[in-house]
Design a protein around this motif. Structure first.
Motif, PDB file in Angstrom:
ATOM      1  N   ARG A  19      -1.298  30.301 -37.866  1.00 13.22           N
ATOM      2  CA  ARG A  19      -0.467  29.680 -36.829  1.00 13.22           C
ATOM      3  C   ARG A  19       1.023  29.789 -37.135  1.00 13.22           C
ATOM      4  NH1 ARG A  19      -1.782  23.307 -36.906  1.00 13.22           N
ATOM      5  NH2 ARG A  19      -0.069  23.339 -35.414  1.00 13.22           N
ATOM      6  N   ILE A 110       0.593  28.645 -27.137  1.00 10.34           N
ATOM      7  CA  ILE A 110       0.749  27.602 -28.168  1.00 10.34           C
ATOM      8  C   ILE A 110       0.288  26.234 -27.674  1.00 10.34           C
ATOM      9  CG2 ILE A 110       2.606  28.861 -29.304  1.00 10.34           C
ATOM     10  CD1 ILE A 110       4.553  26.776 -28.026  1.00 10.34           C
ATOM     11  N   GLY A 115      -2.124  25.254 -32.049  1.00  6.68           N
ATOM     12  CA  GLY A 115      -1.012  26.125 -31.698  1.00  6.68           C
ATOM     13  C   GLY A 115      -1.355  27.592 -31.659  1.00  6.68           C
ATOM     14  N   SER A 120      -1.801  33.526 -28.045  1.00  4.38           N
ATOM     15  CA  SER A 120      -1.125  33.616 -29.339  1.00  4.38           C
ATOM     16  C   SER A 120      -1.940  34.450 -30.319  1.00  4.38           C
ATOM     17  CB  SER A 120      -0.888  32.215 -29.904  1.00  4.38           C
ATOM     18  OG  SER A 120      -0.029  31.469 -29.069  1.00  4.38           O
ATOM     19  N   VAL A 162       5.536  22.759 -25.209  1.00  2.73           N
ATOM     20  CA  VAL A 162       4.627  23.867 -25.516  1.00  2.73           C
ATOM     21  C   VAL A 162       4.355  24.750 -24.306  1.00  2.73           C
ATOM     22  CG1 VAL A 162       3.491  22.693 -27.438  1.00  2.73           C
ATOM     23  CG2 VAL A 162       2.593  22.407 -25.109  1.00  2.73           C
ATOM     24  N   HIS A 181       3.297  34.678 -28.015  1.00  7.68           N
ATOM     25  CA  HIS A 181       3.940  35.255 -29.191  1.00  7.68           C
ATOM     26  C   HIS A 181       5.096  36.137 -28.728  1.00  7.68           C
ATOM     27  CE1 HIS A 181       4.330  36.712 -33.267  1.00  7.68           C
ATOM     28  NE2 HIS A 181       3.930  37.942 -32.992  1.00  7.68           N
TER      29      HIS A 181
END
Length: 230
Positions: A19, A110, A115, A120, A162, A181
């Motif tokens: 993470r 996330i 997360g 991600s 988030v 990401h």
């Protein structure tokens, strides 16, 4: 590199270990190609059906699509959907002649208990910018966005932003957008909204969803999706 955990404990340990590698940063320039990735599951056959559709951006012209089916590598466990769906999407990514500069994923970024939702997870595996667009909320709190298309309110989890709750079309239920990401919170919201056409879901995701359904055999494609987006 793909990782195939043997059980729940190994999967959670992998998420906890990785993470910290997720990076959120503004894109250096607007993308020219945006993709959508989706997968569905057949319980009876224990197979996963995945698809990626690539569109030019911002005019949203379809330029390429690809699909694959394969054996289910991991059972469905809440919070660990990525171990079931990421492998087939990675294999499809390798088939593309025009890889998207940003990949929208049917799942969370996330906005996930650790997360590391599907977007991600894929961002790390592909070393590519990714955005999660989920049909339902997994974690977090936020106010209802306004009724008009394009309205958005921030989504918070454990005291930090988030993602976004986004009304993509006037009078329809919102979607939940979170960076996966190598994009920023603002990028995630703006690109997801920029990919919306006449329907609730962004066009690249809508096309990938239809393609994965056709792979599996039509209207039964969603029966195996136990939870709406992780």
């Amino acid at each position: 590199m793909l990782y195939y955990p043997k059980n729940y404990q190994e999967a959670v340990a992998w998420q906890e270990a990785r993470r910290g590698e997720v990076r959120l940063a503004p894109l250096p320039r607007p993308p020219r190609w945006v993709g959508g990735a989706d997968a569905s599951y057949d319980r009876a056959e224990r197979r996963v059906f995945g698809a990626i559709a690539v569109y030019s951006y911002p005019d949203l012209t379809l330029v390429e699509e690809a699909a694959l089916a394969g054996p289910c590598p991991f059972p469905y466990i809440p919070g660990l959907l990525s171990f079931r769906e990421a492998p087939i999407i990675v294999e499809i990514w390798k088939k593309l002649s025009r890889r998207p500069e940003v990949l929208l994923v049917d799942g969370q970024g996330i906005a996930h208990p650790r997360g590391l939702g599907l977007a991600s997870h894929l961002g790390l595996l592909l070393a590519a910018p990714t955005i999660g667009v989920a049909k339902s909320r997994l974690v977090g709190e936020g106010g209802e966005p306004g009724p008009a298309a394009g309205s958005a309110s921030p989504l918070f989890y454990l005291g930090r932003p988030v993602g976004w709750i986004v009304r993509t079309r006037t009078g329809v239920r919102p979607v939940y957008v979170s960076p996966g990401h190598r994009v920023s919170l603002t990028d995630a919201r703006d690109i997801a909204q920029g990919c919306v056409g006449k329907f609730r879901l962004p066009e690249p995701l809508r096309r990938a969803d239809r393609l994965s359904r056709r792979q599996r055999g039509g209207s039964q494609a969603q029966e195996g999706r136990e939870m709406g987006g992780e």
